[in-house]
Design a protein around this motif. Sequence first.
Motif, PDB file in Angstrom:
ATOM      1  N   GLN A 181       0.831  -1.203   0.000  1.00 11.46           N
ATOM      2  CA  GLN A 181       0.000   0.000   0.000  1.00 11.46           C
ATOM      3  C   GLN A 181       0.869   1.258   0.000  1.00 11.46           C
ATOM      4  OE1 GLN A 181      -2.495  -0.463   3.468  1.00 11.46           O
ATOM      5  NE2 GLN A 181      -3.833  -1.980   2.499  1.00 11.46           N
ATOM      6  N   VAL A 207      -0.026  -4.162   4.294  1.00 13.37           N
ATOM      7  CA  VAL A 207      -0.863  -3.139   4.913  1.00 13.37           C
ATOM      8  C   VAL A 207       0.043  -2.102   5.565  1.00 13.37           C
ATOM      9  CG1 VAL A 207      -2.666  -2.657   6.599  1.00 13.37           C
ATOM     10  CG2 VAL A 207      -2.724  -4.790   5.296  1.00 13.37           C
ATOM     11  N   VAL A 226      -7.501  -2.359   8.741  1.00  8.92           N
ATOM     12  CA  VAL A 226      -6.964  -3.497   7.976  1.00  8.92           C
ATOM     13  C   VAL A 226      -8.023  -4.023   7.013  1.00  8.92           C
ATOM     14  CG1 VAL A 226      -6.162  -5.888   8.108  1.00  8.92           C
ATOM     15  CG2 VAL A 226      -5.282  -4.191   9.721  1.00  8.92           C
ATOM     16  N   ALA A 280      -7.611  -3.438   3.028  1.00  7.83           N
ATOM     17  CA  ALA A 280      -7.390  -4.655   2.246  1.00  7.83           C
ATOM     18  C   ALA A 280      -8.352  -4.698   1.064  1.00  7.83           C
ATOM     19  CB  ALA A 280      -7.564  -5.892   3.117  1.00  7.83           C
ATOM     20  N   GLU A 281      -9.599  -4.306   1.296  1.00  8.34           N
ATOM     21  CA  GLU A 281     -10.571  -4.234   0.187  1.00  8.34           C
ATOM     22  C   GLU A 281     -10.141  -3.190  -0.846  1.00  8.34           C
ATOM     23  OE1 GLU A 281     -13.154  -6.084  -0.581  1.00  8.34           O
ATOM     24  OE2 GLU A 281     -12.836  -7.368   1.183  1.00  8.34           O
ATOM     25  N   SER A 306      -7.080  -2.350  -1.491  1.00  8.00           N
ATOM     26  CA  SER A 306      -5.967  -2.958  -2.228  1.00  8.00           C
ATOM     27  C   SER A 306      -6.483  -3.917  -3.294  1.00  8.00           C
ATOM     28  CB  SER A 306      -5.016  -3.682  -1.271  1.00  8.00           C
ATOM     29  OG  SER A 306      -4.264  -2.768  -0.491  1.00  8.00           O
ATOM     30  N   LEU A 319      -0.706 -11.427   2.266  1.00 12.00           N
ATOM     31  CA  LEU A 319      -0.865 -10.074   2.804  1.00 12.00           C
ATOM     32  C   LEU A 319       0.017  -9.939   4.039  1.00 12.00           C
ATOM     33  CD1 LEU A 319      -2.459  -7.374   2.469  1.00 12.00           C
ATOM     34  CD2 LEU A 319      -4.051  -8.266   4.189  1.00 12.00           C
ATOM     35  N   PHE A 334      -6.437  -9.830  10.116  1.00 17.30           N
ATOM     36  CA  PHE A 334      -5.780 -10.714   9.139  1.00 17.30           C
ATOM     37  C   PHE A 334      -6.405 -12.107   9.188  1.00 17.30           C
ATOM     38  CE2 PHE A 334      -2.840  -7.373   8.612  1.00 17.30           C
ATOM     39  CZ  PHE A 334      -1.977  -7.663   7.569  1.00 17.30           C
ATOM     40  N   LEU A 342      -9.698 -12.024   7.317  1.00 13.83           N
ATOM     41  CA  LEU A 342      -9.482 -12.017   5.864  1.00 13.83           C
ATOM     42  C   LEU A 342      -9.056 -13.397   5.367  1.00 13.83           C
ATOM     43  CD1 LEU A 342      -7.577  -8.616   5.635  1.00 13.83           C
ATOM     44  CD2 LEU A 342      -9.864  -9.072   4.720  1.00 13.83           C
ATOM     45  N   THR A 366     -10.235 -14.012   1.436  1.00 17.22           N
ATOM     46  CA  THR A 366      -9.768 -12.792   0.786  1.00 17.22           C
ATOM     47  C   THR A 366      -8.256 -12.831   0.599  1.00 17.22           C
ATOM     48  OG1 THR A 366     -11.571 -11.530   1.781  1.00 17.22           O
ATOM     49  CG2 THR A 366      -9.692 -10.274   0.958  1.00 17.22           C
ATOM     50  N   ILE A 367      -7.571 -13.433   1.567  1.00 12.76           N
ATOM     51  CA  ILE A 367      -6.133 -13.647   1.446  1.00 12.76           C
ATOM     52  C   ILE A 367      -5.854 -15.135   1.618  1.00 12.76           C
ATOM     53  CG2 ILE A 367      -5.633 -11.326   2.283  1.00 12.76           C
ATOM     54  CD1 ILE A 367      -4.769 -12.523   4.945  1.00 12.76           C
TER      55      ILE A 367
END
Length: 268
Positions: free
Chosen positions: A41, A69, A79, A83-84, A86, A98, A116, A119, A124-125
């Motif tokens: 990021q 992050v 976070v 993350a969304e 990103s 991530l 984390f 996610l 998501t990760i």
Amino acid sequence: MSELDLHRLGLGTWQNTDSDQCAESVRTALELGYRNIDTAQAYGNEEAVGRGIAEADVPREEVFLATKVDTANLAHEDVLATAEESLDRLGVDYIDLLYVHWPTEAYDPEGTLSAFQQLYDEGTIRHVGVSNFEPEHLDEAREVLDAPVAANQVEMHPYLQQAELREYAAEHGHHVVAYSPLARTEVLDDPVLQDIAEKHDASVPQVTLAWFLSLEGVAAIPKATSAEHIRDNWGAYDVDLDEEDLDRIADLDRGHREIDFEGAPWDN
């Protein structure tokens, strides 16, 4: 070990802030054979990295994409939200790895890592990573997380060989991912590395990266922007260092950091 076993040499994108150049670097690397792409990021280039991935003639599922992050975004809700963001900038449905960029500023083990974990549980990760963590930070993270820590990204090069962190990683089953593996070009003038390079009819970056490839559980992500440098780094796979070479490189370790500042994790 995780899928990083398949991606020992990646492309770093720190300071690659020209959008078109960054996208072209990523596309070039992927079409040459790289599969590990690293951004953050804080680098301000996630959109360009995503464009390079989309433009490359390589399926998304073959690309191991990592981002980090930022330290200002490490509160639990931040976070999740960033993350969304990103994902949107990268133009992808998931992130392979991530990282917590640094255990500083807004970092709180419980709050940060529970986000984390969420996610990870949502898909998501695919992997949880940390960066610039020392053993005490890693111990704390392992206590908080149910997901395994897949990687610790740290400065590492022949002058800073990170033996303690590599031993910790081997013991606990995660990778060390080396940033600044060429010590911000400092290695280019090293007479020992120059001599080894001449012996193998190779470049100093190729010899240095071949040393990384000789280390179990270690990946390296050299920054490169031009097609020439991206291709030259990839040639590390063709360099076969012998035991004498490896011993000479081991002797270069002097604990020298290119990146250091007051309040750094290793100073606490």
